[in-house]
Scaffold this active site. Structure first.
Site, PDB file in Angstrom:
ATOM      1  N   GLY B 473       0.825  -1.202   0.000  1.00  0.00           N
ATOM      2  CA  GLY B 473       0.000   0.000   0.000  1.00  0.00           C
ATOM      3  C   GLY B 473       0.857   1.249   0.000  1.00  0.00           C
ATOM      4  O   GLY B 473       0.375   2.374  -0.033  1.00  0.00           O
ATOM      5  N   THR B 474       2.157   0.996   0.035  1.00  0.00           N
ATOM      6  CA  THR B 474       3.121   2.078   0.181  1.00  0.00           C
ATOM      7  C   THR B 474       3.397   2.797  -1.140  1.00  0.00           C
ATOM      8  O   THR B 474       3.931   3.889  -1.141  1.00  0.00           O
ATOM      9  CB  THR B 474       4.424   1.474   0.709  1.00  0.00           C
ATOM     10  OG1 THR B 474       4.609   0.221   0.030  1.00  0.00           O
ATOM     11  CG2 THR B 474       4.317   1.178   2.179  1.00  0.00           C
ATOM     12  N   ASN B 638       7.569  10.258  -5.121  1.00  0.00           N
ATOM     13  CA  ASN B 638       6.218  10.546  -5.609  1.00  0.00           C
ATOM     14  C   ASN B 638       5.490  11.347  -4.534  1.00  0.00           C
ATOM     15  O   ASN B 638       5.177  10.827  -3.457  1.00  0.00           O
ATOM     16  CB  ASN B 638       5.477   9.237  -5.896  1.00  0.00           C
ATOM     17  CG  ASN B 638       4.096   9.470  -6.506  1.00  0.00           C
ATOM     18  OD1 ASN B 638       3.478  10.514  -6.309  1.00  0.00           O
ATOM     19  ND2 ASN B 638       3.608   8.482  -7.243  1.00  0.00           N
ATOM     20  N   GLU B 712       7.654   4.647   8.278  1.00  0.00           N
ATOM     21  CA  GLU B 712       7.486   4.754   9.729  1.00  0.00           C
ATOM     22  C   GLU B 712       7.466   6.187  10.241  1.00  0.00           C
ATOM     23  O   GLU B 712       6.827   6.475  11.254  1.00  0.00           O
ATOM     24  CB  GLU B 712       8.610   4.017  10.494  1.00  0.00           C
ATOM     25  CG  GLU B 712       9.398   2.987   9.731  1.00  0.00           C
ATOM     26  CD  GLU B 712       8.737   1.636   9.595  1.00  0.00           C
ATOM     27  OE1 GLU B 712       8.068   1.191  10.531  1.00  0.00           O
ATOM     28  OE2 GLU B 712       8.874   1.026   8.514  1.00  0.00           O
TER      29      GLU B 712
END
Ligand code: FES
Ligand code: FES
Lengths: 179, 747
Positions: B473-474, B638, B712
């Site tokens: 999902g990163t 991005n 994180e």
């Protein structure tokens, strides 16, 4: 099974025969034989190959399984499929038309309203239902009315922007048409 | 080499977006297989003891049930512990489902019921009768912390606390200003929206394809081959999408073992999906009791930092995370002392959860710093600047590759409007609500891991980039597509990224924020080699307009190789590829951290988090109404997906500060609120505006592509910033997260 640690035992099923149920699924008349204990969610995912609708909790607590039944957003995990005789059911697979994404789907991509994508079909169906309900206009109202759909990736601010974009565009079109 | 960056560094739509908004993305439980069987796990009812009898007759009698597995009839699997140790396992004896009659934690799987369909399996599972010889479980860390110990075997990848510097205790005793407090964060469960699931497709002839919910297919493959004694060519793992991990998918979970066990035994395809309740029966963020002591001069300059932590682990493994080391790193201080110990509980082994260790350690440090700001009357931002250390990691005496934290403080404060803050607690109001402004610092390691990638230009002029890594999902698919497109001057539409398949070039699990730097660099390197190769082919074409050129003087753009100074001279990639013998141009490269550089440099991401809360004192309700998170993380590939990663981290930080708490009943040793109705994660209405700032941070050492990673850093510091804001609003210090109504009202 440990108390309360798993779904409570179903009624004794032995001899429970499958029965036919007919509904419109993403526009197409559909008949399928299902045991009465099969939820609409499991019917879609396990029996009809439509895995776009997600299971996040099976308890009505997360919204991942949201589908549109007769235009209303519902939790498919809390619904037995055989209860939906004659209903018009729309899932995330049935939102795009003629190869064009539904405006909510496109807005979700544009505003990056997801990360892992697992809550996304439920969020999108919920948003389509919410827009049809016509109550939510402001970001505040959208936040409240979209709170039945959990996103653990935390895409909430982008979900609100995406939904608001579609609502605003719709209002603008209506204004334009009125002129 | 002149490489224009058209896509890298801009905001781009996710390339897997279409699949995700149409229901086309397939997750582990969604792969079809002929004659698929469904397995339902029976969870044990006690937290400690022995199974005395397990009666499966009623379950087996249900029509449609194929087999019930228990410890009594489980087919043999590997004997040695080492076969069960996955890539990120801590030291100890990894849990083996159905291994024996011994029960070590509540919810331990005691049987797997396999049936023709999901409903039958679930129903039959409810008929399995288990009798136990129960022992009193010990799950209360407060009661067990007296037996804490320094873990004898260190967990690979987790630095033990650094040696003391100076004389911390003496300096503390002599300090004119002192803060000494205990801080806690409740146990949290990852609760990704997708429950853990495995579909094993029986391919015949002893071969299986495994679709597992995992943050890295190579870990699943290694585990399955080790445990079941299969060769690698018999086990292919394909997991292109993952419905959230946050660390819960770093290690293979027990549903993988059970699904493979049944599939190999029955020679059938088998799917096992855990229930949401069962998602509370394995790894969690460990309860940690921390004491933070700060000694300072009246002007706020630190003279002593002492940070002690006692953390829970299971009886079978010594889980470890870096909890206290951050306190020796973040601020300039000559006298420091740290301890980190474990105490065993009758629970499952804790697991890495988003920014493991840092979420806890930075909460304690940054909450204590806020108390120091109050005690000295120094503004919290100013206090941090007075103790700023520009370019060194004092724990290791190494240089930092870059550190733009100062810019995070200034730009974040500016955007937030921090200068308008009235420092006095309870001084700001909005109608009947108290308003609080708080801030904190975040830090996380920037790492690279050895990763391989392949780039292939095919005859149609398209590029495929591939590595076994994951996109949880990163945005990995998207950034690799951007890198590939820019390297070869293609449109993003002409590039395909492939991930999550063990047959692709090797990549470790996706975690620790290292994937963008590692997989990104590997893809970049493979693309550079492809550039060289295809350029050579183009130059060798008969009458090539590039005949006398070198790579430095051409540009790849719009599917062509163009002479930079004379754009009229160019060769199309398709023509060049055609002239190759294979009809394609391919390269595989491996990126790895530089060991020479690692001797002198370390790399961290930083953040400054500013938070506004509003508190309704009559109701005790706290709302986070505004967040500004200013992040320094090197190059941002991005802007769209990067921002989302930070948003997600901040939202989880809000959960940690205000909502999330897995509640153990110590009488039975079970997490009682094992569902999403009672384990509260933030919902949309809990989240107000969140602004993300990426400060400029050029870095040519953190990774060859300048990337540090973002998974994180968004969560670290957020909890402390909220707690500090709640203090500013109310004048009440709650040192035990989450800050729930009862704690605020009871204070
Ligand atoms: S799966 Fe239906 S609400 Fe969670
Ligand atoms: S996008 Fe992952 S849970 Fe919402």
């Amino acid at each position: 099974m440990m108390d309360g640690m798993s779904s409570s035992p179903a009624p004794h099923p032995v001899g429970m025969a499958k029965i036919p149920v007919s509904f419109r699924l993403n526009g197409a008349p559909t008949t399928i034989e299902l045991a009465p204990w099969t939820t609409l969610l499991d019917a879609l995912r396990n029996h009809m190959g439509l895995t776009g609708t997600k299971k996040g909790c099976d308890h009505g607590q997360c919204g991942a399984c949201t589908v549109l039944v007769d235009g209303q957003r519902i939790n498919a995990c809390l619904t037995l499929a055989v209860m939906k005789e004659g209903a018009d059911i729309r899932t995330v697979e049935g939102l795009a038309e003629h190869g064009h994404l539904h405006p909510v789907q496109d807005a979700f991509i544009e505003y990056d309203a997801f990360q892992c994508g697992y809550c996304t079909p439920g969020q999108i169906c919920s948003a389509v239902g919410l827009i049809a309900e016509g109550h939510a206009h402001s970001a505040e109202e959208i936040r409240e009315a979209m709170s039945g759909n959990i996103c653990r990736c935390g895409a909430y601010p982008n979900i609100v922007e995406a939904v608001k974009h579609v609502i605003d565009a719709k209002a603008a079109r209506r204004l334009e048409a009125a002129k | 080499m002149s490489m224009t960056q058209k896509y890298v560094g801009t905001a781009q739509r996710r390339v897997d977006g279409h699949a995700k908004v149409t229901g086309g993305a397939r997750y582990a439980a969604e792969f079809a297989a002929a004659d698929l069987l469904h397995g339902a796990v029976v969870s044990g009812a006690i937290a400690r003891g022995t199974i005395t009898k397990i009666d499966t007759a009623a379950a087996e009698a249900v029509p449609g049930v194929v087999k019930v597995y228990t410890h009594e009839n489980r087919p043999r699997t590997a004997w040695l512990d080492s076969s069960y140790r996955d890539d990120v396992a801590p030291p100890g004896h990894p849990f083996r489902a159905l291994h024996s009659a011994k029960i070590m934690f509540s919810g331990q799987p005691v049987a797997l019921v396999v049936a023709d369909d999901f409903e039958t399996a679930t129903y039959a599972a409810s008929l399995v009768e288990v009798s136990y010889d129960a022992e009193v479980p010990k799950t209360d860390l407060d009661a067990q912390k007296g037996q804490s110990y320094d873990p004898p075997k260190k967990r690979s990848g987790v630095e033990p606390p650094p040696k003391p510097r100076g004389h911390a205790e003496k300096a503390y005793a002599a300090a004119p200003v002192k803060v000494q407090q205990e801080y806690r964060v409740a146990v949290e469960h990852h609760n990704p929206m997708e429950p853990h699931a495995t579909t094993v497709v029986w391919d015949g002839d002893g071969a299986i394809t495994v679709h597992d919910k995992i943050q890295g297919v190579t870990n699943t493959q290694g585990y399955v081959t080790g445990v079941f004694g299969l060769s690698k060519d018999k086990v292919r793992c394909i997991s292109p999408f993952m419905g959230g991990g946050f660390g819960s998918g770093l290690r293979p979970q027990y549903q993988l073992f059970l699904a493979v066990l049944a599939s190999l035994d029955l020679e059938r395809s088998v799917r096992v999906v855990l229930t949401r309740d069962q998602m509370f029966t394995f790894g969690h963020r460990p309860l940690t009791i921390q004491t933070l002591s700060l000694g300072a001069e009246p002007d706020g300059r630190l003279t002593s930092i002492i940070h002690d932590a006692v953390q829970e682990t299971s009886h079978f493994e010594d889980y470890q995370e870096n909890t206290v080391n951050w306190s020796g790193l973040l601020y300039k201080c000559d006298n420091t002392k740290f301890s980190y110990e474990l105490a065993k509980l009758d629970t499952y082994t804790p697991a890495d959860m988003r920014a493991p260790g840092a979420v806890l350690g930075l909460y304690a440090l940054e909450a204590a710093m806020d108390e120091l700001a109050s005690a000295t009357g120094v503004d919290p931002v100013e206090l941090r600047l007075r103790n700023y250390i520009a370019d060194t990691d004092q724990n290791t005496d190494k240089k930092l590759t870059s550190k733009a934290l100062r810019e995070c403080y200034t730009q974040g404060a500016e955007r937030f409007g921090w200068s308008k803050r009235d420092a006095r607690p309870r001084s700001m109001t909005d109608g009947r609500e108290l308003v609080g402004w708080g801030m904190a610092t975040g830090v996380w390691e920037a790492m690279m891991q050895k990763t391989s990638a392949r780039a292939t230009l095919t005859g149609d002029g398209r590029l495929e980039v591939a590595t076994a890594s994951a996109d949880i999902g990163t945005g990995t698919y998207t950034i690799l597509t951007q890198l590939g497109a820019d390297a070869l001057g293609l449109r993003m539409e002409d590039v395909t990224a492939r991930l999550g398949d063990s047959s692709l070039p090797y990549s470790p699990i996706e975690g620790g924020s290292w994937t963008a730097a590692s997989a990104g660099t590997a893809v970049q390197m493979a693309c550079e080699t492809v550039r060289e190769k295809v350029f050579k082919l183009a130059r060798q074409l008969d009458g090539s307009p590039l005949a006398n050129q070198d790579l430095d003087h051409v540009t790849f753009r719009d599917g062509r190789i163009v002479v930079t100074n004379d754009p009229s001279r160019s060769v199309s990639l398709i023509d060049a590829i055609k002239s190759s013998n294979e009809g394609k141009v391919e390269a595989e490269e491996t990126a790895a951290p530089s060991t020479i550089q690692a001797r002198r440099f370390v790399s961290y991401t930083h953040s400054a988090v500013f938070v506004e809360v509003k508190v309704d004192e009559e109701l005790g309700v706290v709302r986070v109404t505004r967040v500004v998170s200013a992040v320094a993380a090197g190059k941002i590939l991005n802007l769209k997906t990067a921002r989302s990663q930070i948003l997600g981290g901040v939202v989880m930080g809000i959960g940690s500060a205000l909502h999330e708490e897995s509640m153990l009943d110590h009488n039975i040793g079970r997490f009682m609120n094992h569902n999403l109705g009672e384990y509260h994660v933030p919902v949309n209405a809990d989240i107000g505006p969140i602004e993300v700032i990426f400060v400029d941070e050029p870095d040519d050492k953190a990774s060859p592509i300048g990337v540090k990673g973002l998974g994180e850093i968004g969560i670290v510091g957020t909890g402390a910033a909220i707690a500090n804001a709640v203090y500013h609003a109310t004048g009440v210090r709650v040192r035990d997260l989450p800050i729930t109504i009862d704690k605020l009202q009871g204070a």
